[in-house]
Design a protein around this motif. Structure first.
Motif, PDB file in Angstrom:
ATOM      1  N   GLU A 242      -5.792   3.896   6.061  1.00  0.00           N
ATOM      2  CA  GLU A 242      -5.815   2.501   5.622  1.00  0.00           C
ATOM      3  C   GLU A 242      -6.580   1.646   6.626  1.00  0.00           C
ATOM      4  OE1 GLU A 242      -1.935   0.656   5.113  1.00  0.00           O
ATOM      5  OE2 GLU A 242      -2.752  -0.564   3.488  1.00  0.00           O
TER       6      GLU A 242
ATOM      7  N   SER B  57       0.833  -1.213   0.000  1.00  0.00           N
ATOM      8  CA  SER B  57       0.000   0.000   0.000  1.00  0.00           C
ATOM      9  C   SER B  57       0.864   1.257   0.000  1.00  0.00           C
ATOM     10  CB  SER B  57      -0.900   0.004   1.226  1.00  0.00           C
ATOM     11  OG  SER B  57      -0.124   0.250   2.385  1.00  0.00           O
ATOM     12  N   LEU B  58       0.228   2.359  -0.370  1.00  0.00           N
ATOM     13  CA  LEU B  58       0.923   3.650  -0.340  1.00  0.00           C
ATOM     14  C   LEU B  58       1.459   3.941   1.062  1.00  0.00           C
ATOM     15  CD1 LEU B  58       1.696   6.305  -1.680  1.00  0.00           C
ATOM     16  CD2 LEU B  58      -0.614   7.144  -1.275  1.00  0.00           C
ATOM     17  N   HIS B  59       0.650   3.624   2.098  1.00  0.00           N
ATOM     18  CA  HIS B  59       1.106   3.825   3.475  1.00  0.00           C
ATOM     19  C   HIS B  59       2.421   3.095   3.729  1.00  0.00           C
ATOM     20  CE1 HIS B  59       1.381   3.693   7.806  1.00  0.00           C
ATOM     21  NE2 HIS B  59       1.212   2.385   7.810  1.00  0.00           N
TER      22      HIS B  59
ATOM     23  N   TRP C 242       4.652   2.020   1.569  1.00  0.00           N
ATOM     24  CA  TRP C 242       5.755   2.565   0.768  1.00  0.00           C
ATOM     25  C   TRP C 242       6.315   3.823   1.427  1.00  0.00           C
ATOM     26  CZ3 TRP C 242       5.300   2.230  -5.291  1.00  0.00           C
ATOM     27  CH2 TRP C 242       4.974   0.935  -5.672  1.00  0.00           C
ATOM     28  N   ILE C 243       5.394   4.722   1.826  1.00  0.00           N
ATOM     29  CA  ILE C 243       5.852   5.957   2.484  1.00  0.00           C
ATOM     30  C   ILE C 243       6.557   5.613   3.793  1.00  0.00           C
ATOM     31  CG2 ILE C 243       5.125   8.122   3.600  1.00  0.00           C
ATOM     32  CD1 ILE C 243       2.805   8.270   1.640  1.00  0.00           C
TER      33      ILE C 243
ATOM     34  N   THR D 242      -1.753   8.358   6.444  1.00  0.00           N
ATOM     35  CA  THR D 242      -2.176   7.326   5.500  1.00  0.00           C
ATOM     36  C   THR D 242      -2.432   6.005   6.229  1.00  0.00           C
ATOM     37  OG1 THR D 242       0.155   6.917   5.003  1.00  0.00           O
ATOM     38  CG2 THR D 242      -1.060   8.256   3.425  1.00  0.00           C
TER      39      THR D 242
END
Lengths: 211, 211
Positions: free
Chosen positions: B173, B111-113, B115-116, B169
């Motif tokens: 999520e 998820s973007l979360h 990755w960040i 994020t």
């Protein structure tokens, strides 16, 4: 790396973000049309306008004192005008999401994304108005300007931080609604869009430190 | 408002965030236990450790030069040590989420979360190591320190921005997974937690400008 290098990287990630957003909305999603009968086409106006206005143009406005050649006066004019266009695009983007909610009977402003977004928008409007009054019209005395400037700058940095959080939470929320699965192509596209937006914010932020 | 007032507000929102997080995880969720057989109790270690380490302690470390009375040397020591504890808590928090994924056969880092979050963690580790080598041991020459300091500071600000994005994020999520409904009590609690975390970040960020 020079200040110019940093703002160069910011421009690069800003343009990359626009391209990725357009690929996502036009190719993977339903397309973009404010007047459509398809609610999703109306909704898609929202991410594009919010990014173009509240992140890309605001970032460019922050960097304007550096990228617009000469005279502080001209830099200030560009800074103010870009922010005004950002506000207008932001209003269009907000109207789009409310229209979409209306078309499909969805509740307004209940998610963390919407709370952060609305908060950022309102504070941004206040910051613009306050900046306009103090620095442009009628314009305050020099002593007042000197006092207000560091606050204006610090508030601007903080608003950029908030806008980036709004964008990232928005992408997360949409990924959730779309029920994007791990490692799907669209999942990765959305993640990369989130990363390029974040990196745009990062380099705009750094460009302030190395102006 | 004075610099002290700003960091006062930061402490306030930091403590509020911890309280709200604990109410959420202990009262609305399953509780917190790294060694539990209930995967969710293991998972709940993740948000608490990541916030305590990567946001609260990092924020306190950023403000340490201001809040720790006197002598730059002492401020530096507190700054470094708090960041080291943050790294350790961060590792525990990351292990918790991987353990949870393992227990329930969930994919990692898609998820973007995530990755960040992973990006922030790695860059943070590098920043700590680099800062330690240049400013503490073996320590660089004065000229080098003077050159590195603005980069260290700007990178720190950017890492705080990234950590706040990771937190927001993450909350989005989790809200999606829990399928939290509009205006539910838990929805509002999670949103307020997100807001207090954001405001903590905002005031820590501002405290740097008015040090």
């Amino acid at each position: 790396m020079s200040a110019l290098g940093i703002s160069g990287l910011a421009h690069l990630f800003g343009i990359l973000s626009i391209i990725l957003l357009l690929v996502w909305l036009l190719h993977y999603r339903e397309g973009i049309d404010y007047d459509s009968d398809d609610g999703f086409q109306v909704f898609n106006v929202h991410p594009l306008m919010m990014f173009l206005g509240f992140i890309f143009l605001v970032g460019e406005a922050v960097m304007a004192f550096q990228t617009v050649p000469r005279e502080r006066h001209m830099g200030k004019f560009v800074h103010m005008t870009l922010h005004l266009i950002a506000l207008i695009l932001g209003i269009v983007g907000l109207c789009a999401v409310f229209k979409f909610h209306n078309m499909r009977n969805i509740d307004d402003i209940y998610s963390l994304h919407s709370w952060i977004g609305i908060g950022t928008f309102c504070l941004f409007g206040l910051q613009w108005l306050f900046g306009f009054i103090v620095f442009v019209f009628p314009g305050a005395q020099d002593a007042t300007r000197r006092k207000v400037r560091p606050w204006h700058k610090a508030s601007g940095r903080v608003l950029l931080l908030m806008a980036i959080c709004a964008a990232e939470t928005g992408l997360m929320e949409k990924s959730g609604f779309l029920n994007l699965k791990p490692y799907q192509r669209e999942t990765n596209l959305v993640n990369f869009t989130g990363l390029t937006i974040l990196l745009f914010g990062v380099f705009v932020n750094m460009s302030v430190d190395f102006r």
